[in-house]
Scaffold this active site. Structure first.
Site, PDB file in Angstrom:
ATOM      1  N   HIS A   1       0.406   2.140  -7.789  1.00  0.00           N
ATOM      2  CA  HIS A   1       0.317   3.469  -6.817  1.00  0.00           C
ATOM      3  C   HIS A   1      -0.580   4.498  -7.571  1.00  0.00           C
ATOM      4  O   HIS A   1      -1.364   5.213  -7.099  1.00  0.00           O
ATOM      5  CB  HIS A   1       1.921   3.890  -6.650  1.00  0.00           C
TER       6      HIS A   1
ATOM      7  N   LYS B   1      14.045  -2.882  -2.546  1.00  0.00           N
ATOM      8  CA  LYS B   1      15.464  -2.936  -2.403  1.00  0.00           C
ATOM      9  C   LYS B   1      15.789  -1.632  -2.981  1.00  0.00           C
ATOM     10  O   LYS B   1      15.113  -0.731  -3.747  1.00  0.00           O
ATOM     11  CB  LYS B   1      15.784  -4.075  -3.628  1.00  0.00           C
TER      12      LYS B   1
END
Length: 185
Positions: free
Chosen positions: A39, A97
């Site tokens: 990222h 998650k």
């Protein structure tokens, strides 16, 4: 095929706006793994794939012999401060998650969803995947961006484009059950 599951194909479009928290989906098409370092690199160097309608899987897969051995989700909350630019570029879904922050939920309104994949099921995920390519391989196996073709990957819509959030209900229930003994962070 999972009876009752909504079939989705990448790149995603307006159909994500109709999904609701709790919906079961099966995702097919191309997805991209990305964790913290990937990222950061995308933010600095640019996104190396077309982000319009893209799906990003918060995952550091195990890759060997040109195939994916295991692909379990990582905790998505770590990417909270690193996703706004991806949403602005047109990313339509994140997979991971544990959910993401209320701020990210607000940023997703009207444009994206968060899809939950069960931790501990990395081999099942890998059985639904075919490796297509890699970006930023110099970051190492876990942090590189892996381009993956998925075939009916089973997921649950955990955060929808209207602000629906399965995790909010769980946290509220836990706070009610445990009172002041429940951690808020």
């Amino acid at each position: 095929m999972n009876p009752g599951a909504i079939q989705l194909k990448t790149p995603l479009g307006e159909e994500v706006l109709d999904l609701r928290a709790g919906d079961r989906v099966e995702l097919s098409g191309t997805i991209y793994t990305a964790r913290d370092e990937a990222h950061l690199r995308k933010k600095e160097a640019g996104i190396p794939f077309d982000p319009e309608g893209a799906v990003i899987f918060h995952c550091g897969p195990v890759v060997a012999g040109g195939r994916i051995i295991a692909a379990g989700p990582t905790t998505s909350a770590r990417m909270n401060p690193l996703c706004e630019f991806l949403l602005d570029a047109g990313v339509s879904a994140f997979i991971g998650k544990g959910g993401m922050s209320d701020e990210v939920s607000s940023l997703m309104k009207g444009r994206a969803v968060y899809l939950a994949y069960t931790g501990g099921c990395a081999a099942l995920a890998a059985s639904k995947m075919k490796l297509k390519g890699v970006y930023y391989e110099d970051l190492g196996m876990a942090e590189a961006i892996w381009e993956i073709e998925v075939d009916r990957l089973p997921l649950t819509v955990a955060m929808d484009a209207q602000g629906g959030n399965l995790y909010s209900g769980v946290i509220a229930g836990a706070k009610k059950a445990f009172g002041s003994g429940f951690p808020t962070d």
